[in-house]
Design a protein around this motif. Structure first.
Motif, mmCIF file in Angstrom:
data_model
loop_
_atom_site.group_PDB
_atom_site.id
_atom_site.type_symbol
_atom_site.label_atom_id
_atom_site.label_comp_id
_atom_site.label_asym_id
_atom_site.label_seq_id
_atom_site.Cartn_x
_atom_site.Cartn_y
_atom_site.Cartn_z
ATOM 1 N N GLY A 1 -2.914 4.421 1.801
ATOM 2 C CA GLY A 1 -3.708 3.509 1.889
ATOM 3 C C GLY A 1 -4.366 2.728 0.678
ATOM 4 O O GLY A 1 -5.538 1.967 0.686
ATOM 5 N N LEU B 1 0.727 -1.072 0.017
ATOM 6 C CA LEU B 1 0.265 0.066 -0.112
ATOM 7 C C LEU B 1 0.843 1.251 0.015
ATOM 8 O O LEU B 1 2.142 1.313 0.485
ATOM 9 C CB LEU B 1 -0.796 0.024 1.199
ATOM 10 C CG LEU B 1 -1.600 -1.107 1.434
ATOM 11 C CD1 LEU B 1 -2.737 -0.687 2.796
ATOM 12 C CD2 LEU B 1 -2.552 -1.518 0.430
ATOM 13 N N VAL C 1 -2.381 2.836 8.629
ATOM 14 C CA VAL C 1 -1.154 3.170 7.866
ATOM 15 C C VAL C 1 -0.811 4.447 7.797
ATOM 16 O O VAL C 1 0.469 4.966 7.675
ATOM 17 C CB VAL C 1 -1.129 2.563 6.359
ATOM 18 C CG1 VAL C 1 -1.260 0.773 6.475
ATOM 19 C CG2 VAL C 1 -1.935 2.982 5.330
ATOM 20 N N ASN D 1 -8.271 2.119 -3.454
ATOM 21 C CA ASN D 1 -8.198 1.947 -1.873
ATOM 22 C C ASN D 1 -8.201 0.569 -1.675
ATOM 23 O O ASN D 1 -8.826 -0.093 -2.016
ATOM 24 C CB ASN D 1 -9.613 2.763 -1.473
ATOM 25 C CG ASN D 1 -9.560 4.501 -1.405
ATOM 26 O OD1 ASN D 1 -8.374 4.789 -1.582
ATOM 27 N ND2 ASN D 1 -10.617 4.842 -1.717
ATOM 28 N N VAL E 1 -7.612 -0.137 7.879
ATOM 29 C CA VAL E 1 -6.218 -0.389 7.549
ATOM 30 C C VAL E 1 -5.860 0.915 6.972
ATOM 31 O O VAL E 1 -4.699 1.301 7.111
ATOM 32 C CB VAL E 1 -5.886 -1.900 6.588
ATOM 33 C CG1 VAL E 1 -4.553 -2.020 6.119
ATOM 34 C CG2 VAL E 1 -6.425 -2.858 7.303
ATOM 35 N N ARG E 2 -6.353 1.380 6.031
ATOM 36 C CA ARG E 2 -6.169 2.628 5.391
ATOM 37 C C ARG E 2 -5.669 3.682 6.316
ATOM 38 O O ARG E 2 -4.812 4.477 6.269
ATOM 39 C CB ARG E 2 -7.189 3.103 4.531
ATOM 40 C CG ARG E 2 -7.265 2.185 3.180
ATOM 41 C CD ARG E 2 -8.311 2.812 2.157
ATOM 42 N NE ARG E 2 -9.452 3.485 2.414
ATOM 43 C CZ ARG E 2 -10.663 2.619 2.571
ATOM 44 N NH1 ARG E 2 -10.732 1.542 2.002
ATOM 45 N NH2 ARG E 2 -11.901 3.486 2.720
ATOM 46 N N THR E 3 -6.647 3.775 7.282
ATOM 47 C CA THR E 3 -6.188 4.728 8.414
ATOM 48 C C THR E 3 -5.212 4.555 9.058
ATOM 49 O O THR E 3 -4.326 5.010 9.528
ATOM 50 C CB THR E 3 -7.596 4.735 9.510
ATOM 51 O OG1 THR E 3 -8.853 5.114 8.623
ATOM 52 C CG2 THR E 3 -7.195 5.823 10.556
ATOM 53 N N TRP F 1 0.880 -4.830 9.159
ATOM 54 C CA TRP F 1 1.442 -4.069 8.162
ATOM 55 C C TRP F 1 2.647 -3.550 8.819
ATOM 56 O O TRP F 1 3.017 -3.589 9.991
ATOM 57 C CB TRP F 1 0.535 -2.722 7.984
ATOM 58 C CG TRP F 1 0.235 -1.606 8.665
ATOM 59 C CD1 TRP F 1 0.672 -0.787 9.264
ATOM 60 C CD2 TRP F 1 -1.080 -1.649 9.614
ATOM 61 N NE1 TRP F 1 0.349 -0.089 10.088
ATOM 62 C CE2 TRP F 1 -0.897 -0.770 10.506
ATOM 63 C CE3 TRP F 1 -2.204 -2.542 9.817
ATOM 64 C CZ2 TRP F 1 -1.960 -0.235 11.230
ATOM 65 C CZ3 TRP F 1 -3.206 -2.184 10.587
ATOM 66 C CH2 TRP F 1 -3.088 -1.114 11.433
#
Length: 179
Positions: A99, A95, A136, A126, A132-134, A158
């Motif tokens: 993210g 990523l 990282v 995305n 997970v996006r938040t 991650w």
């Protein structure tokens, strides 16, 4: 910067009017802070497929910009490094720092946008788990349990790869982890 272009190993076949200075990787390196810069994945003009470029701007002794040097890694090579056969049901991703999925080890096909003057640019999607996006964006290393897009409970781990500023992500069904 004067238009000289050299490639190793050498090969021909560039389209008429090809100018490396107009390629996204060149612009990233030219306008970026000093040091290696990883660019957006792109299709190689020479026909080698999807590439992950890393470039660095070059300066003379007076600090004046003189050009760009770099390397490109094929996605076949990267996907080979991300083999998941040892992980039943495991999925591996890379990523970016927002993210978005740069590499999906299970995805063979890619979607390209041919609208920009014949250049082909990878559309980054995305990551499918918003937490997970938040995550990282907040922490260089982390893990969480969440539901994937199919409602399966998964463990996601991650790790930030400092050399490129992106994240290596492993997603496993919790049933494979805690059985």
């Amino acid at each position: 910067e004067t238009g000289v272009f050299a490639q190793y190993p050498g090969h021909g076949g560039f389209p008429p009017g090809y100018d490396a200075r107009r390629r996204p990787w060149y612009r990233v390196a030219k306008d970026a802070p000093r040091g290696p810069q990883w660019s957006t994945p792109q299709v190689d003009v020479g026909g080698l497929g999807l590439m992950l470029p890393c470039y660095m701007s070059l300066y003379d002794d007076d600090g004046l910009f003189v050009g760009v040097a770099g390397i490109e890694l094929t996605f076949d090579y990267l996907l080979g490094l991300m083999e998941t056969s040892e992980l039943p049901g495991g999925k591996v991703y890379v990523l970016d720092n927002a993210g978005r999925v740069v590499v999906d080890a299970k995805e063979v096909g890619r979607t390209f946008d041919d609208s920009a003057a014949g250049r082909r640019v990878l559309r980054l999607k995305n990551f499918h788990i918003p937490e997970v996006r938040t995550g990282v964006m907040i922490a260089p290393v982390g893990n969480l349990v969440a539901e994937d897009e199919h409602g399966t409970e998964v463990l996601v781990v991650w790790y930030r790869m400092d050399a490129i500023g992106w994240y290596y992500v492993l997603e496993l069904p919790t049933s494979a982890v805690w059985n």
